[in-house]
Scaffold this motif. Structure first.
Motif, PDB file in Angstrom:
ATOM      1  N   GLY A  70     -45.811  48.939   6.076  1.00 54.16           N
ATOM      2  CA  GLY A  70     -44.409  49.109   5.753  1.00 54.16           C
ATOM      3  C   GLY A  70     -43.812  50.244   6.570  1.00 54.16           C
ATOM      4  N   GLU A  71     -42.566  50.544   6.307  1.00 49.57           N
ATOM      5  CA  GLU A  71     -41.897  51.626   7.018  1.00 49.57           C
ATOM      6  C   GLU A  71     -42.499  52.971   6.594  1.00 49.57           C
ATOM      7  OE1 GLU A  71     -39.650  51.560   9.442  1.00 49.57           O
ATOM      8  OE2 GLU A  71     -39.902  49.377   9.443  1.00 49.57           O
ATOM      9  N   GLU A  88     -45.262  55.009  -0.203  1.00 47.05           N
ATOM     10  CA  GLU A  88     -46.365  54.124  -0.574  1.00 47.05           C
ATOM     11  C   GLU A  88     -47.420  54.133   0.531  1.00 47.05           C
ATOM     12  OE1 GLU A  88     -44.974  50.237  -1.449  1.00 47.05           O
ATOM     13  OE2 GLU A  88     -43.479  50.915  -2.912  1.00 47.05           O
ATOM     14  N   ASP A 124     -48.636  57.715   4.340  1.00 39.90           N
ATOM     15  CA  ASP A 124     -48.284  56.375   4.814  1.00 39.90           C
ATOM     16  C   ASP A 124     -49.500  55.467   4.964  1.00 39.90           C
ATOM     17  OD1 ASP A 124     -45.537  56.977   5.040  1.00 39.90           O
ATOM     18  OD2 ASP A 124     -45.860  57.910   6.992  1.00 39.90           O
ATOM     19  N   ARG A 139     -41.853  55.877   3.065  1.00 39.90           N
ATOM     20  CA  ARG A 139     -41.296  55.219   1.885  1.00 39.90           C
ATOM     21  C   ARG A 139     -42.029  55.614   0.608  1.00 39.90           C
ATOM     22  NH1 ARG A 139     -45.110  51.754   3.739  1.00 39.90           N
ATOM     23  NH2 ARG A 139     -46.125  50.325   2.280  1.00 39.90           N
ATOM     24  N   SER A 180     -48.456  60.788  -1.176  1.00 40.65           N
ATOM     25  CA  SER A 180     -47.497  59.820  -0.605  1.00 40.65           C
ATOM     26  C   SER A 180     -47.713  59.633   0.893  1.00 40.65           C
ATOM     27  CB  SER A 180     -46.052  60.269  -0.879  1.00 40.65           C
ATOM     28  OG  SER A 180     -45.802  60.316  -2.265  1.00 40.65           O
TER      29      SER A 180
END
Length: 377
Positions: A169-170, A175, A261, A173, A259
């Motif tokens: 994902g980006e 996650e 990436d 974010r 958190s």
């Protein structure tokens, strides 16, 4: 000291001489203490302390907090793959083209084509499919340029339409995308993890490395060296022989809490005939999934092992859902046909190729560039 024999101002002379005596005594005492003092012991280090890595520089501290390790910028992707293409050496394309240029092909020529493909580690099934495709193309267009026919047939096997991107994902974010790297001993898993972390950091992603290879003593140290070089933390076992799954879970837990990436988990070089070790790999996948379901399970294969790599891939695929292949050591000692075999027989895309131990010897796999390198373009 009697200085009455010296003419002139004796008081001044006495003062000077006395001062020199005092300084000399102090210097001698200092030298004596220096010689007798034992060396200062080094400060204690924890098992997870990373070795020093001169390649990492620290940005100056600011009001936001402590200094942050920064990685040296990797080579551009285009430059990396161009360099890798120049180093890929294979006689496969040249051999096939030399046969095609004989004109009308006899059965002996087709047999020679098959033998050439098998010797290049293309594999029986992929060879049959490629030859059938070449026959059909030749019948459809007998006047076509042999190189173009061969290039089109090779591209069909490599399949440029496969998605070779990492399912991330980006960044930022909140996650974590987990990646588990598997493979047998000696294929270059730990080095691949370090190189991949370097690329991800350069893309602006935060990364945590999990040293779940607790069976090989040097694996965690090697991974920490990469972590220090790239500027990312490494979670490792606190004692030798620790449970690999517990290390993987701790790394996943830290990545989630911070958190981060991307979590990259390095695993032991499990032999495919050791059921207990394969079961342990399955356990690692399960415990990481409780925190962050793996987005990628990358199998690292040594390109020089030939068809044995296919056997490894099949067995690992029974334990973990493979999403991509990393082919290492794809240099002059490897036979490029293994790429064709992997793509044709496994249906799992080759996502990265690498060779050597250099920090930039890892690049996204480019099907068109690879085929061109086989044909000498």
């Amino acid at each position: 000291m009697d200085v009455s024999w010296i003419p002139g101002d004796n008081d001044l002379i006495v003062t000077v001489v006395a001062g020199l005596v005092v300084l000399g005594g102090a210097a001698a005492a200092l030298i004596g203490r220096t010689r007798q003092a034992p060396p200062r012991p080094a400060p204690p280090t924890s098992p997870s302390a990373a070795p020093e890595a001169p390649a990492v520089e620290l940005e100056p501290k600011d009001d936001a907090g402590p200094a942050v390790a920064t990685a040296e910028s990797p080579e551009r992707v285009e430059d990396r793959f161009a360099r890798l293409r120049r180093r890929v050496s294979s006689g496969l394309g040249a051999s096939l083209l030399s046969i095609f240029r004989r004109g009308a092909l006899t059965q002996d020529d087709w047999d020679e084509l098959e033998e050439t493909l098998l010797l290049a580690d293309v594999g029986a099934a992929a060879s049959d499919a490629l030859l059938a495709d070449l026959r059909a193309r030749l019948r459809a267009d007998p006047e076509a340029e042999p190189r173009e026919l061969l290039r089109a047939a090779l591209l069909d096997v490599v399949d440029p339409g496969l998605d070779r991107t990492l399912a991330f994902g980006e960044p930022g974010r909140g996650e974590t995308d987990a990646v588990i790297v598997v493979g047998v001993n000696g294929v270059g898993k730990t080095t691949t993890v370090g190189k991949l972390a370097r690329v991800l950091v350069a893309e602006g992603r935060t990364v945590v490395l999990g040293a779940a290879d607790t069976f090989r003593a040097a694996a965690a140290d090697q991974l920490e060296t990469w972590g220090a070089r790239v500027g990312v933390p490494v979670v490792r076992a606190h004692a030798d022989g620790a449970d690999p799954a517990s290390v993987a879970f701790e790394a996943a837990d830290r990545a989630r809490d911070d958190s981060v990436d991307v979590l990259l988990v390095d695993t032991a070089g499990r032999l495919q005939n050791k059921q207990g070790l394969m079961d342990e790999l399955g356990k690692i996948v399960r415990v990481v999934s409780k925190v962050s379901p793996p987005r990628e399970v990358l199998l690292v294969l040594d390109a020089t092992t030939g068809q044995n790599g296919l056997t490894q891939a099949r067995v690992f695929g029974q334990v973990a859902p493979l999403t991509g292949i990393v082919l290492t050591k794809l240099d002059g000692t490897a036979k490029g046909g293994i790429v064709l075999a992997v793509q044709r027989e496994l249906g799992v895309p080759v996502k990265f190729v690498g060779l050597g131990e250099g920090a930039d010897d890892l690049a996204p796999f480019d099907p068109h560039g690879f085929v061109d390198s086989l044909l000498g373009d």
